[in-house]
Design a protein around this motif. Structure first.
Motif, PDB file in Angstrom:
ATOM      1  N   GLU A   1       0.833  -1.207   0.000  1.00 53.84           N
ATOM      2  CA  GLU A   1       0.000   0.000   0.000  1.00 53.84           C
ATOM      3  C   GLU A   1       0.870   1.261   0.000  1.00 53.84           C
ATOM      4  OE1 GLU A   1      -2.469  -0.480   3.448  1.00 53.84           O
ATOM      5  OE2 GLU A   1      -3.973  -1.636   2.364  1.00 53.84           O
ATOM      6  N   GLU A   2       1.858   1.290  -0.882  1.00 52.19           N
ATOM      7  CA  GLU A   2       2.817   2.397  -0.880  1.00 52.19           C
ATOM      8  C   GLU A   2       2.148   3.728  -1.182  1.00 52.19           C
ATOM      9  OE1 GLU A   2       6.862   3.815  -3.221  1.00 52.19           O
ATOM     10  OE2 GLU A   2       6.322   1.706  -3.172  1.00 52.19           O
ATOM     11  N   VAL A   3       1.220   3.746  -2.132  1.00 52.68           N
ATOM     12  CA  VAL A   3       0.552   4.997  -2.482  1.00 52.68           C
ATOM     13  C   VAL A   3      -0.187   5.564  -1.285  1.00 52.68           C
ATOM     14  CG1 VAL A   3      -1.233   6.053  -3.901  1.00 52.68           C
ATOM     15  CG2 VAL A   3       0.342   4.410  -4.920  1.00 52.68           C
ATOM     16  N   ASP A   4      -0.935   4.699  -0.579  1.00 51.87           N
ATOM     17  CA  ASP A   4      -1.660   5.154   0.604  1.00 51.87           C
ATOM     18  C   ASP A   4      -0.705   5.601   1.707  1.00 51.87           C
ATOM     19  OD1 ASP A   4      -4.141   4.742  -0.484  1.00 51.87           O
ATOM     20  OD2 ASP A   4      -4.336   2.708   0.278  1.00 51.87           O
ATOM     21  N   ARG A   5       0.421   4.911   1.815  1.00 55.34           N
ATOM     22  CA  ARG A   5       1.395   5.265   2.842  1.00 55.34           C
ATOM     23  C   ARG A   5       1.957   6.660   2.596  1.00 55.34           C
ATOM     24  NH1 ARG A   5       4.024   0.806   2.738  1.00 55.34           N
ATOM     25  NH2 ARG A   5       5.774   1.345   1.399  1.00 55.34           N
ATOM     26  N   ILE A   6       2.342   6.937   1.353  1.00 53.56           N
ATOM     27  CA  ILE A   6       2.875   8.258   1.022  1.00 53.56           C
ATOM     28  C   ILE A   6       1.810   9.329   1.198  1.00 53.56           C
ATOM     29  CG2 ILE A   6       3.853   9.675  -0.822  1.00 53.56           C
ATOM     30  CD1 ILE A   6       5.752   7.595   0.384  1.00 53.56           C
ATOM     31  N   LEU A   7       0.558   9.015   0.805  1.00 57.67           N
ATOM     32  CA  LEU A   7      -0.527   9.973   0.993  1.00 57.67           C
ATOM     33  C   LEU A   7      -0.727  10.267   2.471  1.00 57.67           C
ATOM     34  CD1 LEU A   7      -2.817  11.686  -0.081  1.00 57.67           C
ATOM     35  CD2 LEU A   7      -4.268   9.647  -0.147  1.00 57.67           C
ATOM     36  N   GLY A   8      -0.628   9.228   3.302  1.00 57.57           N
ATOM     37  CA  GLY A   8      -0.762   9.438   4.742  1.00 57.57           C
ATOM     38  C   GLY A   8       0.296  10.374   5.284  1.00 57.57           C
ATOM     39  N   LEU A   9       1.522  10.213   4.825  1.00 58.46           N
ATOM     40  CA  LEU A   9       2.601  11.113   5.252  1.00 58.46           C
ATOM     41  C   LEU A   9       2.354  12.529   4.759  1.00 58.46           C
ATOM     42  CD1 LEU A   9       5.669   8.780   4.649  1.00 58.46           C
ATOM     43  CD2 LEU A   9       4.921   9.666   6.854  1.00 58.46           C
ATOM     44  N   GLU A  10       1.858  12.653   3.534  1.00 57.12           N
ATOM     45  CA  GLU A  10       1.580  13.983   2.995  1.00 57.12           C
ATOM     46  C   GLU A  10       0.463  14.674   3.774  1.00 57.12           C
ATOM     47  OE1 GLU A  10       0.802  13.286  -1.113  1.00 57.12           O
ATOM     48  OE2 GLU A  10       2.922  13.325  -1.676  1.00 57.12           O
ATOM     49  N   LEU A  11      -0.459  13.895   4.320  1.00 58.91           N
ATOM     50  CA  LEU A  11      -1.542  14.460   5.121  1.00 58.91           C
ATOM     51  C   LEU A  11      -1.093  14.808   6.533  1.00 58.91           C
ATOM     52  CD1 LEU A  11      -4.506  12.178   4.014  1.00 58.91           C
ATOM     53  CD2 LEU A  11      -4.212  14.596   3.488  1.00 58.91           C
ATOM     54  N   GLY A  12       0.097  14.341   6.924  1.00 53.83           N
ATOM     55  CA  GLY A  12       0.631  14.726   8.224  1.00 53.83           C
ATOM     56  C   GLY A  12       0.828  13.616   9.224  1.00 53.83           C
ATOM     57  N   ALA A  13       0.850  12.360   8.760  1.00 46.95           N
ATOM     58  CA  ALA A  13       1.175  11.264   9.682  1.00 46.95           C
ATOM     59  C   ALA A  13       2.626  11.412  10.146  1.00 46.95           C
ATOM     60  CB  ALA A  13       0.975   9.916   9.000  1.00 46.95           C
ATOM     61  N   ASP A  14       2.887  11.060  11.383  1.00 47.89           N
ATOM     62  CA  ASP A  14       4.241  11.191  11.926  1.00 47.89           C
ATOM     63  C   ASP A  14       5.120  10.008  11.560  1.00 47.89           C
ATOM     64  OD1 ASP A  14       4.289  13.606  14.063  1.00 47.89           O
ATOM     65  OD2 ASP A  14       2.312  12.696  13.982  1.00 47.89           O
ATOM     66  N   ASP A  15       4.505   8.869  11.290  1.00 50.73           N
ATOM     67  CA  ASP A  15       5.261   7.656  10.999  1.00 50.73           C
ATOM     68  C   ASP A  15       4.287   6.647  10.426  1.00 50.73           C
ATOM     69  OD1 ASP A  15       7.287   5.832  10.863  1.00 50.73           O
ATOM     70  OD2 ASP A  15       7.795   5.879  12.989  1.00 50.73           O
ATOM     71  N   TYR A  16       4.810   5.586   9.853  1.00 45.26           N
ATOM     72  CA  TYR A  16       3.944   4.507   9.399  1.00 45.26           C
ATOM     73  C   TYR A  16       4.558   3.167   9.778  1.00 45.26           C
ATOM     74  CZ  TYR A  16       7.171   4.103   5.425  1.00 45.26           C
ATOM     75  OH  TYR A  16       8.286   3.943   4.655  1.00 45.26           O
ATOM     76  N   ILE A  17       3.704   2.179   9.940  1.00 47.37           N
ATOM     77  CA  ILE A  17       4.116   0.840  10.350  1.00 47.37           C
ATOM     78  C   ILE A  17       3.487  -0.148   9.380  1.00 47.37           C
ATOM     79  CG2 ILE A  17       4.034  -0.873  12.200  1.00 47.37           C
ATOM     80  CD1 ILE A  17       3.562   1.659  14.074  1.00 47.37           C
ATOM     81  N   LEU A  75      16.436  11.967   9.260  1.00 45.62           N
ATOM     82  CA  LEU A  75      15.732  10.825   9.846  1.00 45.62           C
ATOM     83  C   LEU A  75      16.288  10.492  11.223  1.00 45.62           C
ATOM     84  CD1 LEU A  75      15.283   8.254   6.926  1.00 45.62           C
ATOM     85  CD2 LEU A  75      13.470   9.406   8.192  1.00 45.62           C
ATOM     86  N   ASN A  76      17.593  10.441  11.329  1.00 47.91           N
ATOM     87  CA  ASN A  76      18.248  10.055  12.574  1.00 47.91           C
ATOM     88  C   ASN A  76      17.999  11.066  13.685  1.00 47.91           C
ATOM     89  OD1 ASN A  76      19.902   8.308  14.117  1.00 47.91           O
ATOM     90  ND2 ASN A  76      21.630   9.693  13.837  1.00 47.91           N
ATOM     91  N   LYS A  77      18.075  12.354  13.336  1.00 51.81           N
ATOM     92  CA  LYS A  77      17.940  13.397  14.353  1.00 51.81           C
ATOM     93  C   LYS A  77      16.490  13.645  14.753  1.00 51.81           C
ATOM     94  CE  LYS A  77      22.166  16.077  13.538  1.00 51.81           C
ATOM     95  NZ  LYS A  77      22.596  16.064  14.951  1.00 51.81           N
ATOM     96  N   VAL A  78      15.561  13.494  13.815  1.00 54.03           N
ATOM     97  CA  VAL A  78      14.161  13.813  14.093  1.00 54.03           C
ATOM     98  C   VAL A  78      13.358  12.579  14.488  1.00 54.03           C
ATOM     99  CG1 VAL A  78      12.018  14.716  13.113  1.00 54.03           C
ATOM    100  CG2 VAL A  78      14.198  15.857  12.628  1.00 54.03           C
ATOM    101  N   TRP A  79      13.484  11.493  13.715  1.00 53.16           N
ATOM    102  CA  TRP A  79      12.752  10.271  14.045  1.00 53.16           C
ATOM    103  C   TRP A  79      13.491   9.438  15.086  1.00 53.16           C
ATOM    104  CZ3 TRP A  79      11.745  12.681   9.531  1.00 53.16           C
ATOM    105  CH2 TRP A  79      10.429  12.694   9.065  1.00 53.16           C
ATOM    106  N   GLY A  80      14.804   9.471  15.067  1.00 49.60           N
ATOM    107  CA  GLY A  80      15.590   8.720  16.026  1.00 49.60           C
ATOM    108  C   GLY A  80      15.839   7.298  15.575  1.00 49.60           C
ATOM    109  N   TYR A  81      16.595   6.565  16.367  1.00 58.74           N
ATOM    110  CA  TYR A  81      16.991   5.208  15.992  1.00 58.74           C
ATOM    111  C   TYR A  81      15.806   4.258  15.922  1.00 58.74           C
ATOM    112  CZ  TYR A  81      16.520   3.997  20.928  1.00 58.74           C
ATOM    113  OH  TYR A  81      16.034   3.797  22.190  1.00 58.74           O
ATOM    114  N   ASP A  82      14.673   4.643  16.525  1.00 55.54           N
ATOM    115  CA  ASP A  82      13.508   3.764  16.509  1.00 55.54           C
ATOM    116  C   ASP A  82      12.778   3.787  15.170  1.00 55.54           C
ATOM    117  OD1 ASP A  82      12.974   4.787  19.833  1.00 55.54           O
ATOM    118  OD2 ASP A  82      13.569   2.786  19.210  1.00 55.54           O
ATOM    119  N   TYR A  83      13.204   4.684  14.248  1.00 54.93           N
ATOM    120  CA  TYR A  83      12.494   4.793  12.978  1.00 54.93           C
ATOM    121  C   TYR A  83      12.986   3.736  12.006  1.00 54.93           C
ATOM    122  CZ  TYR A  83      10.393   6.685   8.800  1.00 54.93           C
ATOM    123  OH  TYR A  83       9.667   6.835   7.656  1.00 54.93           O
ATOM    124  N   PHE A  84      12.035   3.042  11.369  1.00 53.51           N
ATOM    125  CA  PHE A  84      12.385   1.957  10.470  1.00 53.51           C
ATOM    126  C   PHE A  84      11.930   2.238   9.035  1.00 53.51           C
ATOM    127  CE2 PHE A  84      12.019   0.158  14.677  1.00 53.51           C
ATOM    128  CZ  PHE A  84      13.160  -0.613  14.769  1.00 53.51           C
TER     129      PHE A  84
END
Length: 227
Positions: free
Chosen positions: A84-100, A180-189
């Motif tokens: 669901e890559e298209v939906d994932r990118i759309l979610g980020l564009e709408l302001g999601a902080d992260d996706y799983i 990514l490292n400074k804002v999301w941190g090491y927990d970001y995948f």
């Protein structure tokens, strides 16, 4: 202070497994199984973080996200199925902080939740508590507040953190991995496209101003340039 988590997913298994992990970590949580219930609980209970599945009955996660972002910057972690890559990118564009991406490890989700709330509740870094400025633009990371000419610019927590990083180091080029490292941190995948979508949103929200701009350094990343 205890943080309330809202889980929005139509799968009972997600609520059972993720709920068990949240409970063991001391997080109170609420469960919604469709989009309409998700919006109702968000409005009534004002959760500190939302876990939002893209595919839900009645209203999709994308539709729920649109409604939330009209008035709120509450952190949102979106759940997506593989492909669901298209939906994932759309979610980020709408302001999601992260996706799983499903299937996921509940331990991983809890780690992401802690990382987001840690930054929201106790922002770290050299600019903690300080207000950084560029002309009419100011960013207060301690309050997660962005002002332009004294008027608020509504930004999500991730947008505030990225803008704070860039404006605190005018002229310095940050590659996507560093952001990514400074804002999301090491927990970001996730991947570096998350940075691009957040930068796109920040540019859209900021007025055009001859005194500053966010420049793209092609093949590298971004920098905040002051005239």
């Amino acid at each position: 202070m205890t943080n309330l988590i809202l889980i929005c997913d139509d799968s009972p298994v997600v609520h059972e497994t993720l709920g068990a992990y949240l409970k063991s970590e001391g997080f109170p949580f609420l469960s919604a199984t469709d989009g309409e219930e998700s919006l109702r609980l968000w409005r009534e209970k004002d959760p500190d973080l939302i876990i939002l599945d893209i595919m839900m009955p009645k209203l999709s996660g994308i539709d729920v996200m649109r409604e939330i972002r009209k008035v709120s910057t509450v952190p949102v972690l979106m759940l997506t199925a593989r492909g669901e890559e298209v939906d994932r990118i759309l979610g980020l564009e709408l302001g999601a902080d992260d996706y799983i991406v499903k299937p996921f490890s509940p331990r991983e989700v809890v780690a992401r939740i802690k990382a987001v709330l840690r930054r929201k509740n106790d922002p770290q870094g050299e600019s903690q508590g300080a207000i950084v400025r560029a002309g009419k633009l100011s960013v207060n990371l301690a309050k997660y507040e962005v002002l332009y000419d004294g008027k608020p610019v509504i930004c999500t927590p991730k947008e505030v953190e990225i803008l704070n990083l860039l404006i605190s180091h005018p002229g310095q080029v940050f590659d996507r991995e560093t952001i990514l490292n400074k804002v999301w941190g090491y927990d970001y995948f996730g991947d570096t496209r998350a940075v691009d979508t957040q930068i796109k949103r920040i540019r859209h929200k900021l007025p055009e101003d001859p005194d500053f701009s966010i420049k793209t350094i092609y093949g590298v990343g971004y920098k905040f340039e002051v005239s």
